[in-house]
Scaffold this active site. Structure first.
Site: not given
Lengths: 148, 363, 433, 518, 272
Positions: B11-13, B183
């Site tokens: 999962g990320c930004g 990120g």
């Protein structure tokens, strides 16, 4: 809505389960084992299966639009139910003159001579949503459809 | 290496900023912006891609390398020297940061393929030649990893929070017209430097949020076209898909998006006959390239930056413009962090690409 | 629209139903010379004529006699004038004049006045204890007479259907009956010798005496009460009750001396209209098409009366329907033996083929008459199940060449019929019946 | 010489308390296992005649009949089972080849039952197929390596106008494709091996669902022409009923080389079954044996196959896919590759457990390989050669459930053929006596007394129900994996894991063992 | 008599969400009834689990899960909001002057969400009412696919007010700012596809028409009856008051009503 029973002879297997279930439906107990083994006089089915070679079909009152049995009945016992359109026999009024048998081109009215003589015929299983022959035909050779 | 055999799930930004005029700007904004989405990462991976950072070497292939040991570097250089003329090579400058615990040896090479070597492969382009080199190094040389391999661009990534990684690489000192940042919140791999995003191949860089359930078939589909997926990452697969569709099959980004996030059959049925014929053909031919599962992705190459969502919008994506600047991010606040009053802000539709192009160019 | 119907039996009642199917508004008036009957205080305003022998024989009670219930007239908004005879027709004014001079104007008139007993030339007919047997009143009167005079012996003049039904009823009342029949057998009009013999044997077994080829010439009585009869051959038979049942004929009294054409009965066209516009006739009083003989003649049977009344009713109310014709048929159970006879049962002439099986011991007889490969008549005695199939074949004039040999088989049924004919019967796919 | 009685396989148990002597069982048993005695008004049964089809049990209105396996046992012997002894006895008496119906029933490992599927947890949301779009549409046919589109249309370079796929024109001409709304087709079952009513049921169900049925090599009955758009017409070694109109009637053509139940074996419809109708359909005289040679006598090699493929394409003016059906055998992968290179638009592979109306038992039970391994091998091989897109793969042979379907697709099949499952849906209870022609369910018979027992309205409804239910289950499983289009599962072996399989099995299937992450 | 409470302001710039929310809770706990948060940008969980009669005004873009589990307060956002506003909210009110992201009102059980702009995907997903709790979402602009998916109760109203002015898809060509709240709308289509898919309770009113293909198979479309007009008016008046809109003007277009066919759409799904 008037429902009609249609026979699809090409799918009649000749198993006669319709006769079995019709008999049970018109028995006193409506219990299959008792109807066959415990009721005297033995109830009779109001549907017949004709069979010849591999062809067979079940037959019961067609509840004709222009029913000759209605015209022939001398007592007024034979009547049409206004709601369902079924041709029914008021067994109380019937005196067993067999005029109906004489005129029925399907030969589907029979004499019930156990006790009071009365004409015995399909009543579309009054009170049942679908006649039992239709409901129990394993191959849908008897179908109940709203009149076209 | 074990890490090669575990598919990356994270999962990320994500965020990307592009100055469509080509004007370059410092990496400060991208670091600020990705930092605002710290909650979307977990410190196990962060990275950046930057385009336009090596104008003086813009004709040379620039390999950003990660070496886990000296021998990997020796083997790699030997392999490179065999095939390329090394225009320049140097250590990638970094700033020590206590948040960065371990780091591989980071080196960059500016290269020109040797003509005689290229000629050995009469049937492939120079790009294919370079891509082959990258795949060779990544799969054959233990401890060596090519982080990026394009021209006038580079990928800077590592294990850590992205803003720490950015400062570690001293990105404020670079100027680029496209910046993307990632990120990462991986769920299975112990973070390793090569596994961080962006994933780079040639001038492609891909950052991605989500998980691709069609990974298994996308990978095998790519195999049909000679792409060996070595890293078990979704980003790798998406990179190769774009490379195949846009570079090799010469399809526009829009068409590529219609393949990766194909319209539903029901929608296709409602299209005009002419459109339907194309849509149908795309799905029939490229069904195995459909990217299924939740994702939002930002893909960049020299001329273009594209944001794309999965076709039922299972991951967030927001876009904004301010003058010539196009912003694409996981959260609107990440954009507003560096651009408080954009001209417009909108949420792209599922499966509809947001495309930034260098002015005067046609992606 | 004013409809006036003369007659309140099969034809009249069927006509009411038909008119109301097409015309919900018109006024309907029914005139009958039959009285109102009260059963336990409740009035009954019609009855089924064929049931009178059952009433006499105490097989049904009076309350079972009505053919249609009390509500029938109310539901169909019919004005019923009972116990009043229509005496005259004023065709110009389109009026029916009733006894007592009441005049009923009509737009459409149906004459369904039924039949009348044939009265033979016999001396002493006006003695007490001599009755005809066609109406409810006859049954009640006979019953009263039997009770008051303790009748033990009776003579029934005529071995036709009415005579035999009367005989049966009397035997139920433990009265010894002698039947005197002019022909050589009972039911000579519809039965052949074999069929008749079964019934005759059964009658005999029950103690009924049958004298054939003979007739009553005189009724002897004392105090104006019958005590016996004298036959043509001089033979005397003692009997305190004589029922004269030599037949019925159409009741055409009302139209006598009017321009309405008659033969034996009132003549009607295919729409049951007489030669005078707006005047129709139906039932036993009229002469309509015989489907088999292809000529007009009176067919005094219940189903034909109903059908004619219905068709007449439709036509009166504006729906144009044609009467397909009918043919003789009857179902009657005698001495517990069910019998059915249909169509030409005793063929004379060329082109006929007869199939039969006769089991005298078990009183079973089946006979099929074919003409040019089509079934035209049938007799069934004892085994009458599915007889209607044959009636249907006669009516539809089905070519039986392909299944002739199955006609008399035990398992004969629709399945034996050609598939195309069977199809519409079984599946109900085409309603051409 | 008197026949030595062998113990019957089944025991008919009649509950006298429940039996009402209605004789329905008597009338219905085509093997005359029940009889009525009017003197005693009782029905009795002869277990030796029972084949275990369970028709009487199903139809008895009082539930008085139970068919049980005969508990009488030979001495327990792991090698010499009752079946083995029975077979030897039969052959000792008749000197005949043992015949059987339906697919291999030997307990070879069923790989489907050793493969498990993935589901999303946290990192990836599962999708709810009832409420969110879920696509099973599948195209069967040859696909090009890439699409060719014209360049941007001039308008698309306008400022702010972003061109999409729709601003192009399509240059690629797609090969003809079969459009399936669910990746399940009805396998080849000929009119002759099954009744016309069964064929009609399959055809109508295929039409209603949006898929295809296969004529087998029985030709196309005139009543089935109207379902042509949902028909795959088969061309087999006997070429029965094959003529121009037949080829044109179908949506696709399948050349049958082999059948899973009897690889390397021809077929034989005995003359007594070649009725007037069958004769017309197969275009052979009434009463003659319909012999299907083991090979096509115009195909003795792969280039001959290519010749036939293109003969068929020529005959139908390249308007429909032409596929080839083969049995899964040891060499299936290279054979399939050859077939694809020979121009087939699809390859149907019928595995070891594939069904049949009649096959020598020894062949059925001992020849061929399981479909799971065959599909894995073929898909791999075609991908290795870069030609996987050039033909679709249809897996057949013992597909029993939606999970088998989805696993077959994840292993690499485009779609599956179901035969036995379709028959079971229509009533079959696998008594394996198809070859006797006495099928009480009206399926594997031409006896007009029996065929009418299958009302095609019911047959159609049951087949449609089955496919709907399976499709829904497939959607549920796909949704669980976070996938909303079947093409994302096709060949996606990452979604599969093996349980209790050897390393070799895993390697051949190309899947990881359960417990191993991505 | 209610005590006149002082407006409490917090400058959120640079504050980590935990710090910001701690300050908010402290203020509320100490009796503050009105808060203004300035310079908010991306801080999550504002109003999370907050109860009581409190009003919070947010200047800036709040982060995800705004007002999650909230049970009473009123939150006014003078800008756009991100994903998941009003998630599993029990009571209270959220007023957003701009657009909102995806899954607004997810599993919301009570309270109101009034959005002046548009909303993203899966708005009102699995919204349900319980006893006297009745959730309401009103969207001034347009919404995307899966509106009211699984909806089991409550009310969703879509007005499409700014639709006419932006007949275009989402690509990033410059767009006119819309007077009144200053943010562009996101889509010209009133409602996306799969509207009400899986819906088995509750009601939606859509201002304007919706194509049949856009509806989930569980949904039926109707004209509004008097009862509906009353219901709609009740909430819409309050909505219009929030954004200074003319109620009559909003009502001048016909609405359609969407309700489910049945409360048990999958009653016959399984074979037992």
């Amino acid at each position: 809505m008037v429902k009609r029973i249609y026979i699809r002879e090409e799918y009649c297997m000749g198993c006669r389960l319709c006769e079995v279930h019709c008999l049970v439906q018109h028995s006193k107990t409506k219990n299959i084992i008792k109807a066959y083994k415990g009721e005297y006089p033995k109830p009779i089915p109001r549907i017949i299966v004709e069979e010849k070679g591999y062809v067979s079909f079940a037959l019961q009152c067609r509840h004709c639009e222009d029913a000759p049995c209605l015209e022939a009945c001398i007592t007024g016992a034979m009547y049409r139910d206004k709601k369902t359109g079924a041709v029914l026999c008021d067994e109380d009024k019937c005196i067993g003159c067999w005029m109906c048998i004489m005129v029925c081109p399907f030969g589907v009215i029979s004499r019930n001579i156990e006790g009071k003589k009365i004409a015995s015929k399909c009543d579309l299983c009054v009170g049942e949503e679908v006649p039992v022959c239709v409901k129990n035909c394993p191959n849908e050779a008897i179908v109940c459809e709203e009149e076209k | 290496m074990d890490r090669f055999h575990e598919k990356d799930i994270s999962g990320c930004g994500i965020i990307g900023i592009m100055e469509q005029s080509g004007k370059r700007f410092s990496g400060r904004d991208i670091i600020t912006s990705i930092a605002s989405m710290r909650e979307r990462a977990n410190g196990l991976g962060g990275g950046f891609a930057a385009y336009g950072i090596y104008p003086e070497f813009k004709r040379d292939w620039c390999f950003h390398m990660m070496f886990e040991n000296k021998s990997a570097m020796v083997q790699t250089e030997e392999y490179i020297r065999d095939n390329y003329k090394i225009v320049k090579d140097e250590i990638i400058p970094t700033k020590e940061d206590k948040s960065i615990k371990y780091r591989p040896l980071l080196w960059r090479y500016f290269l020109q393929p040797k003509e005689e070597k290229k000629k050995l492969h009469y049937d492939i382009t120079e790009e294919d030649f370079v891509a082959k080199t990258v795949i060779e190094i990544n799969t054959r040389i233990s401890g060596a990893f090519v982080a990026s391999s394009g021209k006038n661009m580079g990928v800077f990534k590592g294990v850590g929070y992205p803003e720490d990684i950015g400062r570690f690489y001293r990105l404020e000192e670079y100027e680029a017209y496209i910046w993307t940042a990632h990120g990462r919140f991986p769920t299975n791999t112990v973070g390793w430097w090569g596994g961080a995003h962006p994933f780079g191949l040639l001038d492609w860089s891909v950052i991605h949020n989500g998980e691709i359930s069609s990974y298994g078939i996308n990978k095998r589909f790519l195999l049909n076209y000679g792409y060996v997926c070595a890293f078990f990452t979704d980003t790798e697969v998406i990179t190769y898909l774009f490379d195949l569709l846009v570079r090799k099959h010469k399809l526009s980004f829009e068409v590529a998006a219609d393949i990766l996030t194909a319209p539903f059959w029901d929608d296709i049925e409602r299209q005009s006959e002419e459109k339907r014929e194309i849509s149908q053909a795309l799905r029939i031919i490229y069904g195995s390239a459909l990217v299924n599962g939740p994702f939002s992705v930002i893909v960049a190459n020299t001329n273009t930056m594209v944001g794309l969502n999965d076709r039922i919008k299972l991951r967030p994506l927001v876009a904004a413009t301010s003058g010539n600047k196009l912003y694409i991010a996981s959260e609107e606040s990440a954009i507003r962090e560096v651009c408080p009053t954009p001209d417009e802000v909108w949420m792209p539709k599922a499966g509809e690409p947001v495309i930034g192009r260098l002015k005067g160019k046609n992606g | 629209m004013r409809y006036v119907l003369i007659g309140n039996s099969a034809g009249g009642i069927a006509a009411i139903e038909a008119i109301r199917e097409c015309d919900k508004k018109g006024e309907i008036t029914v005139i009958s010379d039959e009285p109102r009957i009260f059963v336990r205080g409740k009035p009954h305003i019609n009855y089924s004529r064929p049931l009178i022998s059952y009433l006499l024989g105490e097989k049904v009670t009076l309350d079972k006699m009505p053919y249609r219930g009390e509500d029938f007239y109310k539901d169909n908004r019919v004005e019923l004038i009972l116990n009043r005879k229509a005496t005259k027709l004023n065709l110009k004014k389109k009026e029916v004049v009733l006894a007592g001079d009441r005049k009923l104007p009509f737009d459409k008139l149906l004459i369904a006045a039924g039949g009348m007993p044939v009265i033979p030339e016999i001396k002493g007919l006006n003695s007490g204890g001599v009755f005809t047997f066609t109406r409810l009143a006859d049954a009640r009167n006979i019953k009263n007479y039997i009770r008051t005079n303790k009748v033990k012996e009776a003579v029934v003049v005529g071995g036709g259907l009415i005579g035999l039904k009367a005989t049966e009823a009397l035997m139920e009342l433990k009265i010894k009956v002698v039947i005197v029949e002019l022909a050589d057998r009972v039911l000579s009009a519809t039965f052949d010798k074999k069929a008749s013999s079964i019934i005759e044997n059964a009658l005999g077994r029950k103690g009924c005496e049958l004298i054939t080829n003979n007739t009553v010439v005189e009724i002897k009585g004392k105090n104006k009460r019958a005590e016996g009869v004298i036959l043509k051959d001089g033979k005397k038979i003692s009997a305190s009750l004589v029922i004269v049942a030599v037949g019925v004929r159409p009741n055409i009294e009302l139209v006598k001396n009017t321009p309405i054409k008659t033969n034996k009965g009132i003549l009607v066209d295919a729409f049951l209209q007489t030669n005078i516009k707006d005047i129709y006739a139906a039932g036993d009083c009229c002469e309509a098409e015989d489907l088999l003989l292809e000529m007009k003649r009176p067919i005094a049977i219940w189903p034909a009366a109903v059908r004619q009344g219905k068709i007449a009713g439709f036509n009166m109310a504006g729906a144009r329907k044609e009467y397909p014709g009918s043919f003789a048929m009857n179902s009657v159970e005698l001495c517990g033996i069910p019998t059915i006879s249909v169509g030409e049962t005793y063929p004379e002439g060329k082109g006929y083929q007869v199939l039969e099986c006769f089991d005298q011991k078990n009183s079973v007889y089946k006979k099929i008459v074919l003409k040019n490969n089509k079934v035209v008549g049938a007799i069934f005695v004892s085994d009458i199940e599915r007889a209607g199939i044959y009636t249907g074949l006669i009516k539809d004039k089905v070519d039986a060449a392909s299944f002739k040999e199955h006609l008399l088989k035990e398992d004969f049924g629709l399945i034996s019929l050609p598939k195309e004919y069977r199809k519409h019967l079984v599946a109900g796919e085409v309603a051409v019946i | 010489m008197a026949k030595r009685p062998t113990p019957t396989e089944f025991i008919i148990e009649r509950d006298e308390g429940k039996c009402i002597a209605c004789q329905v069982c008597v009338r219905m048993c085509s093997n005359d296992a029940h009889s009525y005695d009017p003197e005693t008004d009782t029905v009795t049964s002869d277990s030796t005649k029972c084949v275990g089809c369970h028709f009487c049990e199903t139809i008895c209105p009082t539930g008085a009949i139970i068919i049980k396996r005969n508990p009488s046992e030979f001495k327990l012997n792991a090698n010499w089972s009752a079946q083995v002894i029975r077979n030897i006895t039969k052959q000792a008496e008749t000197s005949g080849v043992l015949l059987t119906g339906m697919g291999c029933d030997k307990p070879y490992p069923v790989y489907w039952d050793h493969i498990v599927l993935n589901a999303s947890q946290v990192t990836n949301p599962s999708i709810d197929p009832l409420r969110e779009p879920m696509e099973l549409r599948t195209y069967i046919g040859r696909k090009p390596d890439r699409i060719e589109l014209t360049a941007h249309s001039p308008q698309s370079t306008e400022k702010n106008k972003i061109p999409s796929a729709m601003d192009y024109r399509l240059l690629t001409k797609l090969s003809p494709q079969l459009k399936l709304e669910t990746p399940i087709l009805f396998s080849a079952m000929s009119y002759g091996s099954i009744s016309l009513n069964a064929c009609i049921s399959l055809a109508r169900a295929a039409k209603e669902i949006g898929t295809f049925y296969n004529t087998g090599e029985g030709g196309l009955h005139k009543d089935l022409y109207e379902y042509g758009a949902h028909t795959i017409v088969q061309v087999a070694s006997g070429r029965f009923g094959v003529h121009r109109e037949y080829l044109e009637a179908g949506a696709a053509i399948e050349i049958k080389i082999g059948q899973g139940a009897k690889p390397g074996i021809g077929g034989h419809l005995p003359g007594e079954k070649v009725s007037e109708e069958i004769s017309q359909t197969r275009m052979i005289p009434v009463g003659t044996d319909a012999l299907s040679p083991a090979p096509h006598h115009d195909i003795y090699s792969i280039e001959d196959l290519k010749q036939l493929i293109f003969a068929l394409k020529e005959a139908t003016r390249y308007s429909k896919p032409v596929g080839v059906k083969i049995s899964a055998v040891h060499n299936v992968a290279p054979i399939a590759s050859g077939i694809v290179r020979a121009g087939a638009d699809f390859v149907a592979i019928d595995g070891l457990r594939g069904g049949t109306g009649a096959a020598p038992t020894v062949i059925r039970d001992n020849v061929g390989i399981p479909i799971e391994l065959a599909i894995a091998a073929v898909d791999n091989r075609l991908r290795e050669e870069g030609i996987r897109n050039q033909a679709s793969l249809i897996a057949a042979g013992g597909i029993r459930s939606s999970s088998d379907v989805i696993k077959a697709i994840a292993l690499g099949a485009d779609a599956v053929y179901i035969g036995t499952a379709a028959l079971v849906a229509m009533g079959c209870n696998l008594c394996q006596r198809c070859y006797t022609g006495k099928c009480n369910w009206g399926i594997a018979t031409q006896d007009p007394y029996l065929t009418k027992r299958l009302n095609p309205d019911i047959g159609t409804r049951r087949l449609v129900n089955l496919l709907r239910a399976w499709s829904l289950e497939i959607k549920e499983m796909l949704g669980g994996m976070g996938i909303n289009a079947i093409e994302s599962l096709r060949g996606n072996r990452e979604q599969l894991r093996g349980v209790g399989l050897s390393d070799t099995d895993l390697k051949l299937l190309g899947i990881k063992p359960a417990g191993e992450a991505w | 008599m209610k005590k006149e409470s002082k407006v409490f302001r917090i400058n959120a710039r640079g504050l980590y969400y935990k710090e910001l929310n701690e300050k908010v809770h402290q203020a509320v706990n100490s009796g503050t009834e009105e808060l203004v948060l300035d310079n908010v940008n991306g801080q999550r969980y504002i109003g999370d689990g907050l109860a009581g009669d409190v009003k919070i005004t947010i200047n800036g873009v709040p982060g995800n899960d705004l007002a999650v589990f909230m049970d009473g307060p009123t939150i006014v956002v003078n800008s756009n909001a991100q994903d998941g506003i009003g998630n599993t909210m029990n009571a209270g009110k959220i007023v957003v002057h701009g657009d909102v992201g995806d899954i607004a009102g997810h599993s919301m059980r009570g309270g109101k969400i009034y959005i002046r702009g548009s909303a993203g995907y899966r708005t009102g997903i699995h919204m349900k009412s319980y006893k006297d709790l009745y959730p309401v979402i009103i969207i001034g602009g347009t919404v995307r696919d899966f509106l009211g998916e699984y909806m089991a109760g409550g009310l969703i109203v879509v007005l499409g007010l700014n639709r006419e002015r932006s007949q275009r898809s989402t690509v990033h060509s410059p767009q006119k700012k819309i007077k009144g709240y200053g943010l562009p709308t996101m889509d010209y289509r009133l409602v996306g596809n799969y509207c009400g898919t899986g819906m088995h309770g509750g009601t939606m009113y859509i201002r304007g028409d919706i194509e049949d293909y856009q509806l989930g198979k569980e949904v039926k479309k109707f004209r509004l009856n008097d009862e509906d007009d009353k219901m709609l008016g009740k909430y819409l008046k309050e909505y219009c008051a929030c954004f200074s809109l003319d109620f009559k003007e909003v009502m001048d277009t016909d609405f359609v009503k969407l309700i489910p066919h049945t409360h048990r759409p999958y009653g016959r799904l399984y074979a037992y």
